[in-house]
Design a protein around this motif. Structure first.
Motif, PDB file in Angstrom:
ATOM      1  N   SER A 138       0.837  -1.207   0.000  1.00  0.00           N
ATOM      2  CA  SER A 138       0.000   0.000   0.000  1.00  0.00           C
ATOM      3  C   SER A 138       0.871   1.256   0.000  1.00  0.00           C
ATOM      4  O   SER A 138       2.039   1.187   0.347  1.00  0.00           O
ATOM      5  CB  SER A 138      -0.892  -0.006   1.247  1.00  0.00           C
ATOM      6  OG  SER A 138      -1.655  -1.198   1.266  1.00  0.00           O
ATOM      7  N   SER A 192       2.159   5.020  -2.005  1.00  0.00           N
ATOM      8  CA  SER A 192       2.342   5.646  -3.327  1.00  0.00           C
ATOM      9  C   SER A 192       3.415   4.944  -4.165  1.00  0.00           C
ATOM     10  O   SER A 192       3.285   4.845  -5.384  1.00  0.00           O
ATOM     11  CB  SER A 192       2.709   7.119  -3.146  1.00  0.00           C
ATOM     12  OG  SER A 192       3.917   7.218  -2.405  1.00  0.00           O
ATOM     13  N   THR A 193       4.430   4.408  -3.536  1.00  0.00           N
ATOM     14  CA  THR A 193       5.518   3.768  -4.310  1.00  0.00           C
ATOM     15  C   THR A 193       5.017   2.512  -5.013  1.00  0.00           C
ATOM     16  O   THR A 193       5.382   2.225  -6.152  1.00  0.00           O
ATOM     17  CB  THR A 193       6.709   3.443  -3.392  1.00  0.00           C
ATOM     18  OG1 THR A 193       7.052   4.605  -2.631  1.00  0.00           O
ATOM     19  CG2 THR A 193       7.913   2.959  -4.182  1.00  0.00           C
ATOM     20  N   ASP A 198       8.195   3.582   5.210  1.00  0.00           N
ATOM     21  CA  ASP A 198       8.358   4.985   5.593  1.00  0.00           C
ATOM     22  C   ASP A 198       9.817   5.289   5.900  1.00  0.00           C
ATOM     23  O   ASP A 198      10.297   6.398   5.691  1.00  0.00           O
ATOM     24  CB  ASP A 198       7.505   5.286   6.841  1.00  0.00           C
ATOM     25  CG  ASP A 198       6.032   5.114   6.543  1.00  0.00           C
ATOM     26  OD1 ASP A 198       5.575   5.623   5.494  1.00  0.00           O
ATOM     27  OD2 ASP A 198       5.350   4.430   7.309  1.00  0.00           O
ATOM     28  N   ILE A 258      10.147   1.067   9.268  1.00  0.00           N
ATOM     29  CA  ILE A 258       8.948   1.675   9.838  1.00  0.00           C
ATOM     30  C   ILE A 258       7.942   1.715   8.711  1.00  0.00           C
ATOM     31  O   ILE A 258       8.261   2.174   7.596  1.00  0.00           O
ATOM     32  CB  ILE A 258       9.186   3.098  10.378  1.00  0.00           C
ATOM     33  CG1 ILE A 258      10.062   3.048  11.639  1.00  0.00           C
ATOM     34  CG2 ILE A 258       7.844   3.764  10.710  1.00  0.00           C
ATOM     35  CD1 ILE A 258      10.307   4.410  12.266  1.00  0.00           C
ATOM     36  N   GLY A 266       2.595   4.383   7.684  1.00  0.00           N
ATOM     37  CA  GLY A 266       2.257   5.800   7.501  1.00  0.00           C
ATOM     38  C   GLY A 266       0.887   5.934   6.863  1.00  0.00           C
ATOM     39  O   GLY A 266       0.155   6.882   7.093  1.00  0.00           O
ATOM     40  N   GLY A 267       0.537   4.881   6.092  1.00  0.00           N
ATOM     41  CA  GLY A 267      -0.765   4.911   5.412  1.00  0.00           C
ATOM     42  C   GLY A 267      -1.871   4.232   6.212  1.00  0.00           C
ATOM     43  O   GLY A 267      -3.008   4.145   5.791  1.00  0.00           O
ATOM     44  N   GLY A 268      -1.503   3.677   7.369  1.00  0.00           N
ATOM     45  CA  GLY A 268      -2.569   3.191   8.256  1.00  0.00           C
ATOM     46  C   GLY A 268      -3.003   1.756   8.062  1.00  0.00           C
ATOM     47  O   GLY A 268      -3.950   1.312   8.712  1.00  0.00           O
ATOM     48  N   GLU A 276      -0.594  -5.301   6.056  1.00  0.00           N
ATOM     49  CA  GLU A 276       0.687  -5.352   5.333  1.00  0.00           C
ATOM     50  C   GLU A 276       1.627  -6.355   5.973  1.00  0.00           C
ATOM     51  O   GLU A 276       2.301  -7.124   5.313  1.00  0.00           O
ATOM     52  CB  GLU A 276       1.342  -3.963   5.330  1.00  0.00           C
ATOM     53  CG  GLU A 276       0.614  -2.972   4.466  1.00  0.00           C
ATOM     54  CD  GLU A 276       1.240  -1.600   4.577  1.00  0.00           C
ATOM     55  OE1 GLU A 276       1.601  -1.192   5.685  1.00  0.00           O
ATOM     56  OE2 GLU A 276       1.385  -0.939   3.532  1.00  0.00           O
ATOM     57  N   LYS A 293      13.943   7.506   2.213  1.00  0.00           N
ATOM     58  CA  LYS A 293      13.642   6.487   3.246  1.00  0.00           C
ATOM     59  C   LYS A 293      14.909   5.799   3.751  1.00  0.00           C
ATOM     60  O   LYS A 293      14.863   5.012   4.690  1.00  0.00           O
ATOM     61  CB  LYS A 293      12.687   5.429   2.705  1.00  0.00           C
ATOM     62  CG  LYS A 293      11.429   5.828   1.932  1.00  0.00           C
ATOM     63  CD  LYS A 293      10.737   7.039   2.316  1.00  0.00           C
ATOM     64  CE  LYS A 293       9.389   7.319   1.625  1.00  0.00           C
ATOM     65  NZ  LYS A 293       8.554   6.252   1.212  1.00  0.00           N
TER      66      LYS A 293
HETATM   67  O1  DER Z   1       1.720   2.839   5.032  1.00  0.00           O
HETATM   68  C1  DER Z   1       2.530   2.049   4.583  1.00  0.00           C
HETATM   69  O2  DER Z   1       2.930   1.045   5.215  1.00  0.00           O
HETATM   70  C2  DER Z   1       3.176   2.370   3.256  1.00  0.00           C
HETATM   71  O3  DER Z   1       3.589   1.193   2.595  1.00  0.00           O
HETATM   72  C3  DER Z   1       4.382   3.240   3.537  1.00  0.00           C
HETATM   73  O4  DER Z   1       5.231   2.507   4.374  1.00  0.00           O
HETATM   74  C4  DER Z   1       5.098   3.679   2.268  1.00  0.00           C
HETATM   75  O5  DER Z   1       4.257   4.590   1.614  1.00  0.00           O
HETATM   76  P1  DER Z   1       4.833   5.464   0.406  1.00  0.00           P
HETATM   77  O6  DER Z   1       5.271   4.453  -0.655  1.00  0.00           O
HETATM   78  O7  DER Z   1       3.654   6.276  -0.062  1.00  0.00           O
HETATM   79  O8  DER Z   1       5.973   6.266   0.933  1.00  0.00           O
END
Ligand code: DER
Length: 207
Positions: A29, A31-32, A88, A97, A100-102, A107, A125
């Motif tokens: 989950s 953006s990456t 993150d 870590i 960040g996306g909740g 995951e 990161k």
């Molecule tokens: O919330 C999450 O676990 C996401 O995978 C986060 O760790 C990475 O989100 P990003 O690819 O938008 O930076």
């Protein structure tokens, strides 16, 4: 390179190195991972790959459906060949870590079901020690009624208003014993390899 282009580099490298025919793939989950799903879809079409995808969140499920990839779940595919997800922050021991996306709990479950857990990230990161780059602390998922007692227990044990200050792995296992904690966003000893998209346009991996 901008961070978005770096994310894309990492995502494409990971998909090109770890995806092959007849695989069950865990889709992370954030953006990456969107770039990884784009590349996965491209390869599935071009190479006519037989791939089944298991999502780690509602967002991941939508990504799979919108790209016309085959959606499955852990009921039907409890063992995954590979899971790809973002992070993150990543330290030198590959402790992550996430969350960040909740959706850290789903995951971590999916990552734990995969033979290979591959992380994709841009250069921001890449960290020597958790907390150096990522300033939002470690996400801890609780059930709502436990929020205050868990916050107080974490604050008592680690100081501050549940802001992580010390041994992250200690935090991970200790806080799992606080009643009401569902999961933490610390992924310790889980990632097999991290692909970093770098500012100079290169891709760096850490095993
Ligand atoms: O919330 C999450 O676990 C996401 O995978 C986060 O760790 C990475 O989100 P990003 O690819 O938008 O930076």
């Amino acid at each position: 390179l901008m961070a978005e282009e770096a994310k894309k580099l990492a995502a494409y490298a990971a998909v090109d190195n770890h995806i092959q025919n007849n695989q069950v793939v865990g889709v992370g989950s954030g953006s990456t991972i969107v770039y990884a799903v784009d590349r996965l879809t491209e390869r599935v079409r071009q190479e006519k790959l037989n791939i089944v995808c298991v999502p780690t969140s509602f967002q991941a499920r939508q990504l799979i459906l919108q790209h016309g990839l085959t959606l499955s779940d852990l009921d039907r595919h409890p063992e995954l060949d590979v899971a790809i997800d973002g992070a993150d922050e990543v330290d030198t021991a590959l402790t992550l870590i996430k969350g960040g996306g909740g959706c850290l709990t789903q995951e971590k479950i999916v990552a734990g079901c995969a033979k290979h857990f591959i992380v994709i990230a841009d250069y921001r990161k890449d960290s020597k020690a958790l907390g150096q780059q990522w300033k939002k602390g470690v996400p801890v998922e609780v059930i709502p009624m436990a929020y205050v007692p868990v916050s107080r227990a974490i604050a008592r044990r680690f100081g501050g208003e549940a802001v992580l200050r010390m041994a992250v792995t200690q935090m991970n296992c200790l806080s799992l014993f606080f009643k009401g904690v569902v999961e933490t966003g610390l992924f310790v000893g889980m990632a097999e390899r991290v692909y970093f998209g770098m500012e100079d346009g290169s891709v760096k991996t850490r095993d």
